[in-house]
Scaffold this motif. Structure first.
Motif, short mmCIF file in Angstrom:
data_model
loop_
_atom_site.label_atom_id
_atom_site.label_comp_id
_atom_site.label_asym_id
_atom_site.label_seq_id
_atom_site.Cartn_x
_atom_site.Cartn_y
_atom_site.Cartn_z
N GLY A 1 66.77 9.17 47.55
CA GLY A 1 67.35 9.79 46.36
C GLY A 1 66.48 10.92 45.85
N PHE A 2 65.17 10.66 45.82
CA PHE A 2 64.28 11.70 45.31
C PHE A 2 64.27 12.92 46.23
CE2 PHE A 2 60.17 13.73 44.67
CZ PHE A 2 60.20 13.90 43.30
N LEU A 3 64.28 12.66 47.54
CA LEU A 3 64.28 13.78 48.48
C LEU A 3 65.54 14.63 48.30
CD1 LEU A 3 62.77 15.03 50.87
CD2 LEU A 3 64.27 13.75 52.36
N LEU A 4 66.68 13.94 48.12
CA LEU A 4 67.93 14.65 47.89
C LEU A 4 67.84 15.48 46.62
CD1 LEU A 4 70.66 14.63 49.36
CD2 LEU A 4 71.49 13.12 47.57
N PHE A 5 67.27 14.85 45.56
CA PHE A 5 67.13 15.55 44.28
C PHE A 5 66.27 16.80 44.43
CE2 PHE A 5 64.27 16.01 40.59
CZ PHE A 5 65.19 16.51 39.68
#
Lengths: 345, 325
Positions: B45-49
């Motif tokens: 999720g953080f990488l996508l963000f």
């Protein structure tokens, strides 16, 4: 085992030759001009003479051959002379004078032999890197043992998280981070490593320890992260083996089972990992040395690169390559010595 | 064929009590396993963000990262006001400005775009080289020896020093040919790609060696499939999972390596922000402005941490022996 070691050592010669050729060709292909720093007022014919004096006018294979001769024939002679005349270990031997004033590998920056520069810088690197490696291993092994023994416990989860962080935070961030916290905010440690500092008595020893703590911790974090992972995995493998159940069944104490039976078997792959990691920590030390201004072999490489000092770059890079090949052999041989199931022949 | 009506009555225990579910796809199983790993989920999720933020952040925060605003130089981040009422803060500059008045938030977004672009491109190149070498060595027996000896040789090269050498020495011509930014981009991506494919190649070779002895490959060969067809239709899909796991590792290493090169001063040109470069530029004045070191450093570390967790989760999810336990 001995034949295997000898075979590996012999095979390492062409490997090293190939590596040195790669480095040499890379440096030759590169368009950097060592004469770039020479003032423009110097006339071209003088420049041409300076170029020839540096040995640049000759064809590639001559230059490479000369480097090989200087590195593997002249430098060992100088080293043997030094061993028999001034070293503490072998100084009792009759003095040899093998070195007859042949040309050694000369740095273009300082016009002094490259080996002398490296020998000056090596102690700083070895103190910092060596201490960091030992500290890292000493922290990592107990963490790995306990995480494996209490798998999925809070300690194990925390350990996994910390090692993940150790993998993820680069040394060029942990370095400044530690400096901000411990030098700027708390004022505990100096943030520049003083290479001229000599340890003579207790207070100067304390100063030395203080200035070493931060670079050592930065390097040790990486080592700890890697080795505690391996230690945990290796312990987990062994804890499930049948011989552990046998040891418990015959009534041995838990301490003996874990710390003697399992630990000894788990250490076999870990020791090879430790040996394999030695050269890579030298590479990591380049950044740490730049962050803390340690005047070691890594910062020397960086300075030489920026000054286009090709002989120094070539020699230092080659020494790194030699360390890698050497420790690869050491790791493989150690594995065979420690683990009787491994037979190379 | 017997008529079903005339067949003996079915045994009661063999009768289906409910309608059989449609078969589950492999990727559905992978996703179900992946969901269990909370760290991996958060990492992904953080990488996508981060990726979305650096890609589209400049649409939301449309300040030019290179615009000098010398009157508003050395503005502290807005949160400094919490403990230091006299600090020079401004809501127009939420993360402060640097010593030339360039907006820090805009620079972090722009720097992130550069770092992530290098990371992804270098990772893709690494995977391409690694997979190609691995597949060739594993599939064609004649190439196995030479290619693997070559891999061992490259593995014993001192990587970081050689990267420094290559980047310093080849900077000038590439810059002259492709412009300062594109030239550096190509150089750094190539240098990282050429120096980090070896682990992938070894893993892929090992898997290919085991796979090519399996019956389905024999069947494909027997039905006249060409080597090309076997590799692309039958072998590559089966080695996708180790490739994906080592791709996450490769992304993490590529981001760190790019930042390390920038930090050592051999990266992108000085007016082109990347996270490593911002960190390096801020180190001399970190006593007064520690946030300029901290913010890019935290961004690098969080991104790499999330990629590592993602890789950890993928490894578990893609391994059929762990899946479903």
């Amino acid at each position: 085992m001995l034949t295997y070691t000898i075979r590996r050592l012999v095979l390492s010669v062409p490997t090293l030759l190939f590596i040195s050729l790669v480095i040499f060709l890379l440096l030759q292909l590169a368009p950097g001009d060592p004469m770039a720093q020479v003032p423009l007022t110097v006339p071209p014919e003088v420049k041409e003479k300076m170029r020839e004096a540096l040995g640049l006018g000759q064809p590639l294979h001559v230059q490479y051959w000369k480097w090989l001769v200087q590195m593997f024939w002249v430098e060992p002679k100088v080293f043997i002379d030094w061993l028999t005349t001034s070293s503490a270990l072998l100084g009792w031997l009759p003095d040899t004078t093998l070195y007859q004033g042949e040309l050694r590998v000369i740095s273009w920056q300082t016009r002094s032999p490259v080996m002398d520069l490296i020998v000056q810088a090596l102690p700083q690197t070895l103190t910092v890197v060596g201490t960091a490696y030992i500290v890292g291993i000493l922290i990592a092994i107990p963490i790995g043992i306990y995480s494996a023994y209490r798998q999925y416990s809070v300690f194990d989860q925390a350990g996994t998280f910390v090692t993940m962080i150790g993998f993820s935070i680069p040394p060029f961030f942990t370095g400044p981070l530690l400096i901000v916290i411990f030098s700027v905010q708390l004022g505990w440690f100096p943030f520049i490593y003083d290479t001229t500092h000599r340890v003579t008595d207790w207070p100067s020893f304390v100063t030395q320890v203080k200035q070493m703590i931060m670079p050592v911790m930065v390097l040790a974090l990486q080592t700890t992260a890697q080795i505690s992972r391996f230690m945990r995995a290796s312990m987990l493998d062994n804890l499930r083996q049948d011989y552990v159940r046998t040891a418990r069944a015959k009534g041995l104490g838990e301490a003996v089972v874990v710390m003697v039976h399992v630990l000894r078997n788990s250490m076999i792959p870990v020791i090879t990992i430790i040996a394999l990691g030695v050269p890579s920590i030298f590479g990591g030390a380049i950044i740490t040395e730049v962050v803390f201004s340690v005047n070691g072999i890594g910062s020397q490489l960086i300075n030489a690169l920026f000054a286009n000092d090709l002989p120094l770059v070539m020699t230092v890079t080659f020494i790194f390559a030699m360390l890698i090949v050497l420790f690869n052999i050491i790791a493989d041989v150690l594995y065979g010595v420690l683990d009787p199931r491994i037979r190379y022949d | 064929m017997t008529n079903p009506a005339s067949s003996p009555p079915r045994i009661e225990a063999l009768r289906d009590t409910e309608i059989a579910k449609p078969p589950r796809s492999q990727w559905r199983d992978v996703w179900d396993q992946f969901k269990i790993h909370k760290g991996a989920l958060m990492g992904g999720g953080f990488l996508l963000f981060i990726t979305l933020a650096v890609l589209f952040g400049n649409l939301v925060w449309d300040v030019d990262p290179k615009k000098l605003d010398i009157r508003n130089k050395d503005v502290r981040p807005i949160y400094t006001a919490i403990w230091d009422g006299d600090a020079k803060v401004s809501w127009a500059r939420p993360l402060g400005t640097d010593n030339l008045g360039r907006d820090h938030l805009a620079q972090i977004l722009a720097g992130g775009r550069a770092s992530m672009a290098v990371g992804w491109a270098a990772m893709v190149l690494t995977m391409l080289i690694g997979t190609a070498v691995g597949v060739m060595a594993g599939f064609f027996r004649r190439l196995d020896g030479p290619l693997m000896r070559f891999t061992d040789l490259v593995l014993s090269l001192p990587i970081l020093p050689l990267m420094l050498v290559a980047v310093t020495l080849f900077r000038q011509p590439l810059r002259a040919n492709f412009g300062p930014e594109t030239g550096m981009f190509i150089l750094i991506v190539c240098v990282i790609g050429v120096t980090s494919w070896m682990q992938t190649a070894r893993i892929v070779r090992g898997d290919i060696l085991a796979l090519k002895e399996r019956e389905f490959v024999l069947a494909a060969r027997a039905s006249g499939t060409t080597a090309r067809g076997i590799i692309f239709r039958h072998l590559l899909p089966n080695v996708m999972s180790p490739i994906m796991v080592s791709a996450t590792l490769g992304l993490a290493t590529a981001i760190i390596t790019e930042s390390a090169l920038s930090f050592l001063g051999v990266g992108f040109p000085s007016d082109f922000p990347t996270w490593g470069k911002m960190l390096a530029d801020a180190v001399p004045r970190m006593q007064e402005f520690p946030e300029r070191v901290m913010l890019p450093g935290i961004m690098i570390s969080l991104t790499v941490l999330s990629v590592n967790y993602l890789g950890d989760g993928l490894r578990d999810a893609l391994d059929p022996r762990i899946r479903g336990r």
